[in-house]
Design an enzyme around this catalytic site. Structure first.
Site, mmCIF file in Angstrom:
data_model
loop_
_atom_site.group_PDB
_atom_site.id
_atom_site.type_symbol
_atom_site.label_atom_id
_atom_site.label_comp_id
_atom_site.label_asym_id
_atom_site.label_seq_id
_atom_site.Cartn_x
_atom_site.Cartn_y
_atom_site.Cartn_z
ATOM 1 N N LYS A 225 3.744 8.157 -1.376
ATOM 2 C CA LYS A 225 2.329 7.799 -1.527
ATOM 3 C C LYS A 225 1.793 7.213 -0.219
ATOM 4 C CE LYS A 225 1.178 3.663 -3.418
ATOM 5 N NZ LYS A 225 0.244 2.869 -2.603
ATOM 6 N N ASN A 226 2.518 6.232 0.325
ATOM 7 C CA ASN A 226 1.982 5.536 1.490
ATOM 8 C C ASN A 226 1.940 6.417 2.734
ATOM 9 O OD1 ASN A 226 1.538 3.311 -0.051
ATOM 10 N ND2 ASN A 226 3.250 2.103 0.750
ATOM 11 N N CYS B 245 -4.564 -3.910 -4.394
ATOM 12 C CA CYS B 245 -3.795 -4.767 -5.298
ATOM 13 C C CYS B 245 -4.172 -6.228 -5.084
ATOM 14 C CB CYS B 245 -2.306 -4.643 -4.996
ATOM 15 S SG CYS B 245 -1.508 -3.220 -5.703
ATOM 16 N N ARG C 81 -5.065 -10.025 2.384
ATOM 17 C CA ARG C 81 -5.086 -8.709 3.043
ATOM 18 C C ARG C 81 -6.351 -8.461 3.870
ATOM 19 N NH1 ARG C 81 -2.424 -4.368 -0.995
ATOM 20 N NH2 ARG C 81 -1.409 -3.675 0.884
ATOM 21 N N PRO C 82 -6.565 -9.268 4.884
ATOM 22 C CA PRO C 82 -7.735 -9.062 5.745
ATOM 23 C C PRO C 82 -7.535 -7.868 6.682
ATOM 24 C CG PRO C 82 -6.398 -10.841 6.598
ATOM 25 C CD PRO C 82 -5.708 -10.354 5.357
ATOM 26 N N ASP D 46 7.666 -3.923 -1.227
ATOM 27 C CA ASP D 46 7.320 -3.048 -2.355
ATOM 28 C C ASP D 46 8.499 -2.815 -3.310
ATOM 29 O OD1 ASP D 46 4.751 -2.881 -1.416
ATOM 30 O OD2 ASP D 46 4.912 -0.836 -0.649
ATOM 31 N N ARG E 42 -1.158 4.716 -10.118
ATOM 32 C CA ARG E 42 -1.532 4.760 -8.701
ATOM 33 C C ARG E 42 -0.335 5.175 -7.856
ATOM 34 N NH1 ARG E 42 -3.378 -0.567 -6.482
ATOM 35 N NH2 ARG E 42 -3.146 0.769 -4.686
#
Ligand code: UD1
Length: 422
Positions: free
Chosen positions: A22-23, A118, A123-124, A308, A400
């Site tokens: 996926k990533n 998520c 997560r900037p 993950d 997802r």
């Protein structure tokens, strides 16, 4: 909204095919924006995140043709209509920010909403922004959107990253392929998905060296062409299914698995008493005794233990002999699965970035809530071992990142089904 019901206790035997990552696919798809010529991706996983990226690219005017039920995607950016990534799509998935670098590189402008994704931390995007500014981009935040432009095009530069961010490395790598001159990314992320992206970009005509190390050098070219590229195996799906037989006994072979994708994870499995053997077709996994042993785990950027796989590992350690300490160093607030596992009888104490897991003899089925993508699959794994029925609610997160989870697990003997809530 769908739920998944798992009835624990069946041992698992057989083969589980592992999909494309996926990533990796989420970074490869936006690479189409760098070229007028088509990009064909094979081994694409069939997931809702891929549909979200497809919708985002289509909103920019990219033509996306799905073949073989979505496993092959042909993307063409010859007739782009927009350089604006809208909040309504971007909020569904943080990886939408990967259009920023390629849009800036080829169109010299982009308007990209700040992402959602998520709920596992702040997560900037400061690392992405600082890096692209070093390459000559001017970026302003207005109304929740990053307004970026690079009049005259991006310029090669020395780009040190303050942290080896996966997304920032991907954005800069794509941007640098069409920048004028040489870009050197320092403290680059080394994940296999970065290596996969670099290989695809090279097939499109980019000049890149050093992917998979901390220093990536890119010599900008005037244009990129067509390419066909197979998406690398999903190491997170691989690690997830490698754990399945540890929960309930049996021996599972994960097809397409390779040790080099999961080295740090396999070291921990070995220490926990799990045998992993490389075969011609993939990786075979079996627990040595009747119970795994406790091990301590620290999540780190690749080649360290992946964040993950932390939730899935925690689920396994709930049943281990002894006490394990898990330290989460990549994301704050990534232990939301812990209280759900406690509902199943686990003994976990969370303090800041640490979770102390005291192994118990057995877990018991319970209704639980999936809070994020990896948390949801950790609850399914726990359900495989638990006595009775575990109902995992809110599984849209699961869709997802995992294709056909019920089919893949039931094919090796698990009792698992999806139910639609009334
Ligand atoms: C990618 C993966 C995700 C994985 C993560 C870490 C994709 C689509 N997603 O996410 O599954 O969990 O790598 O391996 O590939 N950070 C900043 N500023 C930035 C960017 C990041 O502070 O500009 C921080 C984040 O808040 C986080 C850490 O850096 O704490 C890691 O983030 P990053 O490596 O960028 O992860 P993603 O690319 O978002």
């Amino acid at each position: 909204m769908d739920s998944i019901i798992v009835t624990g206790g069946s041992s698992l035997n057989g083969q589980i095919p592992i999909a494309g990552a996926k990533n990796a696919a989420l970074a490869l798809m936006p690479a189409t924006l760098l070229s007028e010529e088509p990009l064909t991706l094979t081994n694409v996983p069939r997931l809702s995140d891929i549909k979200t990226m497809t919708a985002l690219l289509e909103s920019l005017g990219v033509e996306v043709t799905s073949l073989q039920g979505g496993k092959v995607q042909v993307l063409s950016s010859h007739a782009m209509t927009s350089t604006r990534a809208d909040y309504e799509i971007v909020r569904k998935m943080r990886a939408s920010n990967l259009v920023l670098g390629p849009l800036l590189a080829r169109h010299h402008e982009a308007i990209v909403s700040l992402p959602g994704g998520c709920a596992i931390g702040a997560r900037p995007m400061d690392i992405h922004i600082d890096a692209l500014e070093l390459m000559g981009a001017q970026i302003e935040l207005r109304d929740g959107y990053l307004h970026a432009k690079a009049p005259g095009g991006l310029k090669g530069a020395r780009v040190p990253l303050r942290f080896a961010s996966v997304g920032a490395t991907e954005n800069v790598l794509m941007a640098a392929t069409l920048a004028k001159g040489t870009t050197v990314i320092e403290n680059a992320a080394r994940e296999p998905e970065i290596v996969d992206l670099a290989r695809c970009l090279r097939a499109m005509g980019a000049q890149i060296a050093g992917e998979g190390t901390s220093t990536i050098e890119v010599q900008g070219v005037d244009r990129l062409g067509a390419a066909t590229h197979p998406v690398v195996t999903d190491r997170i799906e691989l690690g997830t299914y490698m754990l399945a037989p540890v929960f309930c006994g049996g021996e599972v072979e994960c097809l397409g698995g390779k040790l080099e994708l999961v080295t740090a994870f396999v070291e921990k499995l070995d220490a926990a008493g799990v045998d992993v053997t490389e075969t011609d077709a993939g990786l075979k996994v079996k627990l040595r005794g009747d119970r795994p042993r406790a091990v301590d785990v620290v999540t780190e950027p690749f080649p360290g233990f992946p964040t993950d796989l932390q939730a899935q590992m925690m689920a396994m350690l709930c049943l281990a002999d002894g006490t394990s300490v898990l330290e989460e160093r990549i994301f704050e607030n990534r232990f939301m699965h812990a209280p759900e596992l406690v509902r199943m009888g686990a003994n976990i104490e969370v303090q800041g970035g640490y979770a102390k897991v005291h192994g118990v003899d057995r877990l018991k089925g319970a209704p639980v809530m999936a809070t994020d993508l990896r948390a949801s699959v950790s609850l399914i794994l726990a359900g495989l071992a638990a006595e009775g029925e575990t109902r995992v609610n809110r599984v849209y997160h699961l869709d997802r990142g995992y294709e056909n989870v019920e089919q893949k697990l039931s094919a090796v003997g698990a009792k698992i089904e999806r139910v639609r809530d009334a």
